[in-house]
Design a protein around this motif. Structure first.
Motif: not given
Length: 356
Positions: A189-203
């Motif tokens: 959740p914090t690294v593999n998907n975490g980079v996507y959570r950074c890149g695709f954050a809308a706020e």
């Protein structure tokens, strides 16, 4: 699914701008104990069991995708190339599907598919969710069996043992499974998907939360890997494969494109040495195609990079420099052996696409 589709789904699913990955997959399994050539057992898609059978299935993957790259590495390390063939989609696509545009006439040479979407529709007409790689396709029907990448990989490790090569490593050793699973519980959740959570954050707030969690975990990994060669035990395990596919994309893509830019992996001594060690291990770096990786992220994610311009850098030749990680002990494959050279020409990464 394409990352564009994921981004649209995320914006619809979250009220605070946080990226939410659609993790609903076709969870069918390929297992031992069923008669080769038989129909799958079960009445509900997602819970069916298919027989292990050499030559029946084709792994549909894309070198651009980190989740598909995990399956490519597992298949190669276990020596399953003769039992499970592989089709490779190109790095760019539209919102509908991955496309086999690397092949003559834009069609996979074994299945004849132009779009991976066709195999999903062959199984579930008008399949409503994203078209993801990796996906395992049943060749007699040209229909998707499963796209649940974690279970697909586990089955290649545990159910296809009759077809493993001599010297295949134990990537999910019984003595370390709890530790491997515990690591995945926070690395995913914090690294593999975490980079996507950074890149695709809308706020802004959602981005900063993902960014802080990402770097807290990378610092934690830096500390862990300062005193041990691999994440768990003395050999490569599934935990290392899962982390590798994110780390190897980090400086080329995630640092800039996804705004995960506190540091580069080259600036973190333990993680940089660890990445070079894995990259130089047969089965890892020889499956990485950097032009495809960069073209996918920078060209497909037009919400993030509207111009579609793909950067020329960074220089990745450092991945081939000495790492000295052997001084920490351990060995990549333990009592096993490294896989041999890639035999199938179509599966070799072209010259100029590697870290040369």
């Amino acid at each position: 699914m394409s990352d564009e589709t994921e981004f649209i789904a995320a914006k619809n699913a979250s009220t605070d701008g946080e990226f939410v990955r659609d993790a609903t997959y076709i969870n069918d399994r390929v297992v031992k104990g069923l008669e080769p050539g038989s129909d799958p057992v079960g009445e509900k898609i997602g819970e069916m069991r298919w027989p292990v059978e050499a030559g029946r299935y084709r792994l549909m993957a894309a070198r651009a995708c980190p989740w598909a790259s995990r399956s490519i590495i597992v298949r190669r390390l276990m020596g399953l190339e003769d039992a499970i063939s592989m089709g490779l989609a190109g790095p760019t696509h539209d919102i509908n599907s991955w496309v086999f545009d690397l092949d003559p006439d834009g069609r996979d040479p074994v299945t004849g598919l132009h779009r991976l979407q066709e195999a999903y529709f062959n199984r579930i007409p008008d399949y409503p969710r994203g078209i993801t790689v990796p996906a395992l396709v049943d060749l007699p029907t040209n229909a998707v069996v499963t796209n649940a990448y974690q279970k697909l990989n586990f089955d290649m490790l545990s159910e296809w043992t009759d077809f493993h090569r001599d010297g295949a490593p134990d990537l999910y050793p019984e003595a370390h499974r709890d530790e491997i699973d515990e690591l995945d519980s926070w690395i995913y959740p914090t690294v593999n998907n975490g980079v996507y959570r950074c890149g695709f954050a809308a706020e802004q707030g959602a981005y900063e939360k993902a960014y802080d969690e990402l770097w807290a975990s990378l610092d934690r990994l830096e500390e862990r890997l300062a005193t041990r060669r691999y994440l768990v035990g003395e050999t490569i395990t599934a935990a290392d494969i899962r982390l590798f596919t994110t780390l190897v994309r980090f400086d080329a893509v995630y640092h800039g494109h996804f705004k995960a830019n506190r540091s580069k992996i080259t600036e973190m001594p333990a993680l940089w040495g660890y990445l070079r060690d894995l990259f130089q291990t047969p089965g890892f770096g020889d499956t990485c195609d950097f032009p495809q990786i960069k073209e996918h992220y920078y060209n497909v994610h037009r919400d993030v990079n509207p111009t579609g311009i793909v950067p020329k850098g960074p220089d990745l030749a450092g991945l081939l420099t000495p790492h000295h990680r052997e001084e920490l002990g351990g060995s990549p494959f333990g009592s096993g052996t490294a896989p041999g050279p890639i035999a199938e020409p179509s599966e070799r990464v072209p010259a100029g696409h590697r870290a040369e």
